[in-house]
Design a protein around this motif. Structure first.
Motif, short mmCIF file in Angstrom:
data_model
loop_
_atom_site.label_atom_id
_atom_site.label_comp_id
_atom_site.label_asym_id
_atom_site.label_seq_id
_atom_site.Cartn_x
_atom_site.Cartn_y
_atom_site.Cartn_z
N GLU A 1 -10.16 34.14 -44.43
CA GLU A 1 -10.85 35.34 -44.91
C GLU A 1 -10.47 36.57 -44.08
O GLU A 1 -10.34 37.68 -44.61
CB GLU A 1 -12.36 35.13 -44.90
CG GLU A 1 -12.85 33.95 -45.74
CD GLU A 1 -12.37 34.01 -47.19
OE1 GLU A 1 -12.15 35.13 -47.70
OE2 GLU A 1 -12.21 32.95 -47.80
N GLY B 1 -16.04 30.53 -47.98
CA GLY B 1 -16.15 31.90 -47.50
C GLY B 1 -15.58 32.86 -48.53
O GLY B 1 -15.02 32.43 -49.54
N ARG C 1 -18.03 36.88 -45.79
CA ARG C 1 -18.96 35.75 -45.79
C ARG C 1 -18.25 34.48 -45.35
O ARG C 1 -17.15 34.19 -45.79
CB ARG C 1 -19.54 35.55 -47.20
CG ARG C 1 -20.48 34.35 -47.30
CD ARG C 1 -21.09 34.24 -48.69
NE ARG C 1 -20.08 34.07 -49.73
CZ ARG C 1 -19.53 32.89 -50.05
NH1 ARG C 1 -19.88 31.80 -49.39
NH2 ARG C 1 -18.62 32.82 -51.01
N ILE C 2 -18.93 33.74 -44.45
CA ILE C 2 -18.50 32.40 -44.07
C ILE C 2 -19.69 31.47 -44.30
O ILE C 2 -20.75 31.65 -43.71
CB ILE C 2 -18.08 32.34 -42.58
CG1 ILE C 2 -16.90 33.28 -42.32
CG2 ILE C 2 -17.73 30.91 -42.19
CD1 ILE C 2 -15.64 32.93 -43.06
#
Length: 392
Positions: free
Chosen positions: A77, A120, A95-96
């Motif tokens: 990501e 993610g 986002r993870i």
């Protein structure tokens, strides 16, 4: 005809095939890591080493493999973020797992959200299109490139260091997981009716309509992050493309957004009709979008007074499994709320679902979506009150 009749997905077979391929790749990764662990054990321990020593190394190896996978997800990501910034994109969210950082009025805000099947996600604001095009190759390939680069670095360090306990296992895991991520995401392929990063980079260069759809998706995400509801966004973003154009997954997503917008505008009859039409087509719709659309269609049937004689048939095994995996997602809770009221006629159960919705809404990143889902829940309650007020 009920929603269940329209729910046979064109991608069911490819989804199972994708799962088998993914499992095979990661089984190979695990097997090779196991071989590295055995090699390290043989070089480290003498003949009188206990089973406890070997077991500790095995457990540590499994932990290090999971750690390597988590780090490579973050790097993947981060690769999209880095190459996006280098080519004119702006940060929107990162986002993870369920941990998310969202840009909100020039500040970073922490919130929680998870999507089934995704480890993610990095969302960015695209630059304006010029002459029908925009940068897209490096942004899409940034994740696999970083996975490959960091995997290669770890592989070289592994060769250099030799049999250093634990560290060599971790380096081997980083190399193998990085190579797996780069392969699964970088080599153009469709996995379970979902186009991977490499496929996107390839197909966007061949299809200007798909490239515009890609731009629209990212602009919609930008507006959602600012609290704007779908019904208040520009009309031209939500024209349902032709069936042929929606063979491309990017363009199919615009068709899904168009249905979502009809629901947000409370045009539920039209939304139900459009969703059933999309679900009957053989198009490149992502599995996640298809399942969400199926549940939205069930909501519309219930509110539009089309509940079948046996409502339990509306939810098959696969949809129930999907709902469980997305049990905290606002639209899932909204459909469950409507189902409890209008199919099960269970007001107390519905109120418990509403309480869960409000609890999760506090940490959900997009307030505009919450506002829209509340309106849809109220619509279901009004429908229940008009027909079943004697039960309240």
């Amino acid at each position: 005809m009920g929603a269940k009749d329209k729910r046979k997905t064109a991608g069911d077979g490819s989804g199972k095939q994708a799962g088998i391929i993914s499992m095979a790749v990661y089984m190979v990764v695990g097997m090779i890591c196991g071989m590295v662990i055995v090699h390290v054990a043989e070089s480290r321990f003498e003949e009188d080493a206990s089973w406890g020593d070997f077991l500790l190394l095995m457990v540590s190896g499994i932990f290090l493999l999971y750690l390597a996978a988590l780090i490579q997800i973050i790097l993947h990501e981060a690769g999209h973020l880095l190459f996006g910034l280098l080519t004119g994109y702006e940060f929107s969210s990162f986002r993870i797992g369920s941990f998310m950082w969202l840009k909100d009025n020039e500040k970073l805000r922490f919130c929680r959200m998870s999507l089934a099947g995704t480890g993610g996600q990095c969302l960015m604001v695209p630059p304006q299109m010029k002459d029908g095009t925009m940068p897209y190759v490096l942004y899409n390939l940034g994740g696999p490139l970083v996975n490959l680069l960091m995997g290669a670095v770890c592989g070289l360090v592994f060769i250099r260091l030799g049999d250093v306990p634990y560290l060599s296992v971790f380096l081997a895991a980083m190399f193998l997981v990085g190579l797996a991520f780069a392969t699964m995401n970088g080599i153009p392929m469709r996995m379970g009716n979902v186009d991977n990063d490499g496929y996107n980079a390839l197909s966007l260069g061949k299809d200007r309509k798909a490239l515009r759809s890609f731009w629209i998706q990212m602009k919609v995400n930008e507006q959602i992050s600012k609290g704007v509801r779908l019904k208040d966004m520009p009309d031209e973003w939500f024209e349902i493309p032709s069936e042929e154009a929606m063979k491309n997954g990017m363009t199919a997503a615009v068709g899904v957004f168009a249905c979502n917008r009809l629901m947000d505008a409370m045009e539920l009859e039209k939304a139900e009709e459009s969703m059933k039409k999309l679900l009957s087509m053989d198009i490149g719709m992502a599995g996640l979008h298809r399942s969400m659309l199926q549940l939205d269609c069930i909501y519309c049937e219930l509110v539009n007074e089309k509940c079948p004689e046996h409502p339990e048939q509306m939810l098959d095994k696969e949809l129930k499994k999907f709902m469980k995996s997305m049990k905290k997602f606002p639209s899932i809770l909204r459909t469950r709320y409507a189902y409890a009221l209008l199919a099960e006629h269970d007001f107390e159960k519905a109120e418990q679902i509403r309480e869960t919705f409000e609890k999760n809404a506090k940490s959900y990143p997009y307030p505009g979506e919450i506002e829209g889902e509340r309106a849809l829940m109220e619509k279901a309650r009004e429908r229940y009150s008009s027909d079943f007020s004697w039960e309240m």
